[in-house]
Design a protein around this motif. Structure first.
Motif, PDB file in Angstrom:
ATOM      1  N   HIS A 101     -48.356 -49.414  26.383  1.00 29.22           N
ATOM      2  CA  HIS A 101     -47.609 -50.576  26.870  1.00 29.22           C
ATOM      3  C   HIS A 101     -46.402 -50.808  25.979  1.00 29.22           C
ATOM      4  CE1 HIS A 101     -51.031 -51.559  29.459  1.00 29.22           C
ATOM      5  NE2 HIS A 101     -51.807 -51.334  28.411  1.00 29.22           N
ATOM      6  N   LEU A 102     -45.226 -50.809  26.599  1.00 27.97           N
ATOM      7  CA  LEU A 102     -43.994 -50.987  25.818  1.00 27.97           C
ATOM      8  C   LEU A 102     -43.395 -52.368  26.013  1.00 27.97           C
ATOM      9  CD1 LEU A 102     -42.278 -47.536  26.547  1.00 27.97           C
ATOM     10  CD2 LEU A 102     -43.811 -48.135  24.665  1.00 27.97           C
ATOM     11  N   GLY A 103     -44.014 -53.161  26.906  1.00 26.65           N
ATOM     12  CA  GLY A 103     -43.436 -54.452  27.286  1.00 26.65           C
ATOM     13  C   GLY A 103     -42.593 -54.256  28.533  1.00 26.65           C
ATOM     14  N   GLY A 104     -43.196 -54.535  29.693  1.00 24.90           N
ATOM     15  CA  GLY A 104     -42.497 -54.325  30.966  1.00 24.90           C
ATOM     16  C   GLY A 104     -42.418 -52.879  31.401  1.00 24.90           C
ATOM     17  N   ARG A 105     -42.986 -52.002  30.623  1.00 23.91           N
ATOM     18  CA  ARG A 105     -43.023 -50.563  30.958  1.00 23.91           C
ATOM     19  C   ARG A 105     -44.364 -50.020  30.518  1.00 23.91           C
ATOM     20  NH1 ARG A 105     -37.746 -46.934  29.448  1.00 23.91           N
ATOM     21  NH2 ARG A 105     -38.449 -45.659  31.184  1.00 23.91           N
ATOM     22  N   ASP A 106     -45.079 -49.413  31.448  1.00 21.39           N
ATOM     23  CA  ASP A 106     -46.376 -48.826  31.119  1.00 21.39           C
ATOM     24  C   ASP A 106     -46.315 -47.317  31.297  1.00 21.39           C
ATOM     25  OD1 ASP A 106     -47.489 -51.273  30.564  1.00 21.39           O
ATOM     26  OD2 ASP A 106     -48.241 -51.575  32.600  1.00 21.39           O
ATOM     27  N   ILE A 107     -46.739 -46.609  30.258  1.00 20.18           N
ATOM     28  CA  ILE A 107     -46.680 -45.158  30.253  1.00 20.18           C
ATOM     29  C   ILE A 107     -48.103 -44.611  30.190  1.00 20.18           C
ATOM     30  CG2 ILE A 107     -45.681 -43.128  29.121  1.00 20.18           C
ATOM     31  CD1 ILE A 107     -43.605 -45.310  30.061  1.00 20.18           C
ATOM     32  N   GLN A 108     -48.487 -43.866  31.196  1.00 18.08           N
ATOM     33  CA  GLN A 108     -49.840 -43.305  31.233  1.00 18.08           C
ATOM     34  C   GLN A 108     -49.872 -41.949  30.542  1.00 18.08           C
ATOM     35  OE1 GLN A 108     -51.728 -43.448  35.179  1.00 18.08           O
ATOM     36  NE2 GLN A 108     -50.297 -45.088  35.690  1.00 18.08           N
ATOM     37  N   VAL A 109     -50.930 -41.754  29.773  1.00 17.80           N
ATOM     38  CA  VAL A 109     -51.125 -40.504  29.034  1.00 17.80           C
ATOM     39  C   VAL A 109     -51.997 -39.579  29.867  1.00 17.80           C
ATOM     40  CG1 VAL A 109     -52.050 -39.490  26.916  1.00 17.80           C
ATOM     41  CG2 VAL A 109     -51.017 -41.784  26.855  1.00 17.80           C
ATOM     42  N   LEU A 110     -51.490 -38.379  30.146  1.00 12.96           N
ATOM     43  CA  LEU A 110     -52.257 -37.382  30.894  1.00 12.96           C
ATOM     44  C   LEU A 110     -52.552 -36.205  29.975  1.00 12.96           C
ATOM     45  CD1 LEU A 110     -49.925 -37.199  34.031  1.00 12.96           C
ATOM     46  CD2 LEU A 110     -51.846 -38.762  33.686  1.00 12.96           C
ATOM     47  N   HIS A 111     -53.813 -35.867  29.843  1.00 13.72           N
ATOM     48  CA  HIS A 111     -54.152 -34.664  29.075  1.00 13.72           C
ATOM     49  C   HIS A 111     -53.922 -33.456  29.980  1.00 13.72           C
ATOM     50  CE1 HIS A 111     -57.328 -32.038  26.890  1.00 13.72           C
ATOM     51  NE2 HIS A 111     -56.128 -31.844  26.399  1.00 13.72           N
ATOM     52  N   THR A 112     -52.966 -32.612  29.620  1.00 15.17           N
ATOM     53  CA  THR A 112     -52.579 -31.481  30.474  1.00 15.17           C
ATOM     54  C   THR A 112     -52.578 -30.183  29.658  1.00 15.17           C
ATOM     55  OG1 THR A 112     -50.270 -32.073  29.988  1.00 15.17           O
ATOM     56  CG2 THR A 112     -51.176 -32.838  32.090  1.00 15.17           C
TER      57      THR A 112
ATOM     58  N   GLU B 226     -40.250 -27.322   6.902  1.00 10.88           N
ATOM     59  CA  GLU B 226     -41.713 -27.436   6.860  1.00 10.88           C
ATOM     60  C   GLU B 226     -42.244 -27.814   8.238  1.00 10.88           C
ATOM     61  OE1 GLU B 226     -43.515 -26.534   4.407  1.00 10.88           O
ATOM     62  OE2 GLU B 226     -42.019 -26.438   2.809  1.00 10.88           O
ATOM     63  N   PHE B 227     -43.440 -27.351   8.547  1.00  9.24           N
ATOM     64  CA  PHE B 227     -44.149 -27.750   9.763  1.00  9.24           C
ATOM     65  C   PHE B 227     -44.782 -29.111   9.477  1.00  9.24           C
ATOM     66  CE2 PHE B 227     -47.848 -27.668  12.635  1.00  9.24           C
ATOM     67  CZ  PHE B 227     -47.291 -27.201  13.803  1.00  9.24           C
ATOM     68  N   PHE B 228     -44.440 -30.126  10.272  1.00  6.78           N
ATOM     69  CA  PHE B 228     -44.879 -31.497   9.978  1.00  6.78           C
ATOM     70  C   PHE B 228     -46.404 -31.597   9.885  1.00  6.78           C
ATOM     71  CE2 PHE B 228     -46.514 -35.564  11.504  1.00  6.78           C
ATOM     72  CZ  PHE B 228     -45.970 -36.416  10.560  1.00  6.78           C
ATOM     73  N   GLN B 229     -46.845 -32.311   8.885  1.00  3.61           N
ATOM     74  CA  GLN B 229     -48.265 -32.593   8.691  1.00  3.61           C
ATOM     75  C   GLN B 229     -48.432 -34.100   8.517  1.00  3.61           C
ATOM     76  OE1 GLN B 229     -50.806 -29.458   8.017  1.00  3.61           O
ATOM     77  NE2 GLN B 229     -49.279 -29.454   9.652  1.00  3.61           N
ATOM     78  N   GLY B 230     -49.506 -34.656   9.079  1.00  2.00           N
ATOM     79  CA  GLY B 230     -49.703 -36.100   8.917  1.00  2.00           C
ATOM     80  C   GLY B 230     -50.903 -36.591   9.700  1.00  2.00           C
ATOM     81  N   THR B 231     -51.142 -37.881   9.573  1.00  2.00           N
ATOM     82  CA  THR B 231     -52.277 -38.524  10.232  1.00  2.00           C
ATOM     83  C   THR B 231     -51.747 -39.534  11.235  1.00  2.00           C
ATOM     84  OG1 THR B 231     -53.555 -38.289   8.204  1.00  2.00           O
ATOM     85  CG2 THR B 231     -54.398 -39.837   9.835  1.00  2.00           C
ATOM     86  N   PRO B 232     -52.099 -39.367  12.525  1.00  5.27           N
ATOM     87  CA  PRO B 232     -51.574 -40.297  13.527  1.00  5.27           C
ATOM     88  C   PRO B 232     -52.158 -41.703  13.384  1.00  5.27           C
ATOM     89  CG  PRO B 232     -53.137 -38.761  14.516  1.00  5.27           C
ATOM     90  CD  PRO B 232     -52.944 -38.317  13.100  1.00  5.27           C
ATOM     91  N   THR B 233     -51.397 -42.677  13.843  1.00  6.02           N
ATOM     92  CA  THR B 233     -51.882 -44.057  13.852  1.00  6.02           C
ATOM     93  C   THR B 233     -52.832 -44.301  15.019  1.00  6.02           C
ATOM     94  OG1 THR B 233     -49.830 -44.619  14.993  1.00  6.02           O
ATOM     95  CG2 THR B 233     -49.926 -45.088  12.632  1.00  6.02           C
ATOM     96  N   ARG B 234     -52.757 -43.440  16.029  1.00  9.32           N
ATOM     97  CA  ARG B 234     -53.670 -43.558  17.172  1.00  9.32           C
ATOM     98  C   ARG B 234     -53.963 -42.167  17.697  1.00  9.32           C
ATOM     99  NH1 ARG B 234     -52.429 -46.861  22.848  1.00  9.32           N
ATOM    100  NH2 ARG B 234     -54.482 -46.541  23.778  1.00  9.32           N
ATOM    101  N   VAL B 235     -55.238 -41.918  17.950  1.00  7.39           N
ATOM    102  CA  VAL B 235     -55.658 -40.628  18.496  1.00  7.39           C
ATOM    103  C   VAL B 235     -55.861 -40.796  20.004  1.00  7.39           C
ATOM    104  CG1 VAL B 235     -57.457 -38.863  18.471  1.00  7.39           C
ATOM    105  CG2 VAL B 235     -56.720 -39.911  16.323  1.00  7.39           C
ATOM    106  N   LEU B 236     -55.222 -39.927  20.766  1.00 12.63           N
ATOM    107  CA  LEU B 236     -55.276 -40.009  22.228  1.00 12.63           C
ATOM    108  C   LEU B 236     -56.219 -38.946  22.790  1.00 12.63           C
ATOM    109  CD1 LEU B 236     -51.426 -40.345  22.834  1.00 12.63           C
ATOM    110  CD2 LEU B 236     -53.112 -42.203  22.910  1.00 12.63           C
ATOM    111  N   GLN B 237     -56.789 -39.266  23.943  1.00 10.45           N
ATOM    112  CA  GLN B 237     -57.639 -38.289  24.637  1.00 10.45           C
ATOM    113  C   GLN B 237     -57.119 -37.983  26.036  1.00 10.45           C
ATOM    114  OE1 GLN B 237     -61.224 -40.706  24.266  1.00 10.45           O
ATOM    115  NE2 GLN B 237     -62.049 -39.205  22.807  1.00 10.45           N
ATOM    116  N   GLY B 238     -56.230 -38.836  26.509  1.00  8.45           N
ATOM    117  CA  GLY B 238     -55.795 -38.783  27.907  1.00  8.45           C
ATOM    118  C   GLY B 238     -56.462 -39.917  28.654  1.00  8.45           C
ATOM    119  N   GLY B 239     -55.736 -40.536  29.561  1.00  9.35           N
ATOM    120  CA  GLY B 239     -56.275 -41.678  30.300  1.00  9.35           C
ATOM    121  C   GLY B 239     -55.828 -43.022  29.743  1.00  9.35           C
ATOM    122  N   GLU B 240     -55.211 -43.020  28.562  1.00  8.68           N
ATOM    123  CA  GLU B 240     -54.729 -44.279  27.982  1.00  8.68           C
ATOM    124  C   GLU B 240     -53.416 -44.705  28.660  1.00  8.68           C
ATOM    125  OE1 GLU B 240     -55.226 -41.497  26.296  1.00  8.68           O
ATOM    126  OE2 GLU B 240     -56.756 -41.844  24.742  1.00  8.68           O
ATOM    127  N   THR B 241     -53.102 -45.997  28.479  1.00  5.80           N
ATOM    128  CA  THR B 241     -51.787 -46.486  28.890  1.00  5.80           C
ATOM    129  C   THR B 241     -51.088 -47.031  27.651  1.00  5.80           C
ATOM    130  OG1 THR B 241     -52.582 -47.042  31.090  1.00  5.80           O
ATOM    131  CG2 THR B 241     -50.554 -48.108  30.380  1.00  5.80           C
TER     132      THR B 241
END
Ligand code: ZN
Ligand code: ZN
Length: 256
Positions: free
Chosen positions: A143-154, A126-141
């Motif tokens: 935080h994983l604890g000591g590691r920051d991952i920036q979201v780029l809309h590409t 099946e093609f996965f279907q679901g509702t995300p816990t967070r909706v991203l737009q790009g520009g968010e960071t």
């Protein structure tokens, strides 16, 4: 008898980062597990043919959040194991019945040039279907604890495609924007002009390592600049549009 390649291959990048690859399917999809002090990020969840959570569980140091670079079958296959997942707003409808390809076609991709596990029944795929816990737009960071991952809309390959940039380690996770092989920007939901803009965006980052969604893992960071330059040339020649053809550049190509 020849020993079979295990379904998942794990490579360690550094003490906190792993690559989980699926080499038995021709796409050679890669997922990335990033451990922080507080939690773990899983970038892409693979093909969904075998259970990726069995590989993730012993590697993850904290609760796992999944995020796909984009909502294509080969990047969200294991999402069913991760109720805490993020998605880009431009592809939410693809998680709610709006994906433009029928399941029969996707099942054809699943079995195409694949050394399937014994007894595997693709009619259950099946093609996965679901509702995300967070909706991203790009520009968010993230935080994983000591590691920051920036979201780029590409966008370009897909309307909500995202790359993930970890400035602290110089890591750029490129999904299907950059890999060695045939890049695709020819089907209706792709956008060749946006593809170039996205390459401009990631070319400006001081990336030390590129981590692609498929194929060869040994990519020189300059590859992002070469791809940008070739697409700039296509644009200047008036060829950067749907239906323009496939352009080959050594060991990579782009189909428009
Ligand atoms: Zn894709
Ligand atoms: Zn892909």
């Amino acid at each position: 008898m020849q020993a079979q390649t295990p379904w998942f291959t794990v490579d360690q990048v550094d003490p906190d980062t792993y690559i989980i690859s699926e080499y038995r399917h021709w796409e050679e999809t890669h997922c990335y597990l990033l451990n922080g002090k507080d939690r773990t990020l899983l970038i892409d969840t693979g093909l969904g043919i075998c259970d990726i959570s069995r590989v993730v569980e012993p590697l993850a140091r904290g609760p796992v959040t999944a995020v796909a670079t984009h909502i294509h079958w080969d990047h969200i296959g294991g999402h069913r194991h991760y109720p805490d997942f993020y998605a880009h707003e431009a592809e939410l409808d693809w998680l709610q019945g709006g994906f433009p390809q029928p399941i029969q076609l996707i099942r054809g991709y699943v079995v195409d040039r694949c050394q399937l596990p014994q007894g595997y029944d693709v009619s259950n795929y099946e093609f996965f279907q679901g509702t995300p816990t967070r909706v991203l737009q790009g520009g968010e960071t993230i935080h994983l604890g000591g590691r920051d991952i920036q979201v780029l809309h590409t966008p370009g390959h897909a309307p909500g495609h995202m790359c993930f940039w970890e400035e602290g380690r110089g890591y750029l996770f490129t999904g299907d924007l950059i890999y060695r092989g045939l890049l695709t920007a020819w089907f209706p939901s792709t956008d060749p002009q946006a593809y170039l803009n996205s390459l401009e965006q990631v070319a400006a980052l001081p990336a030390q390592r590129l981590f692609p969604g498929h194929h060869d893992l040994d990519l020189p960071p300059e590859l992002r600049l070469q791809m940008r330059d070739r697409l700039r040339e296509l644009n200047q020649a008036g060829k950067l549009h749907h239906g323009s053809g496939t352009y080959q550049y050594g060991d990579w190509a782009i189909q428009l």
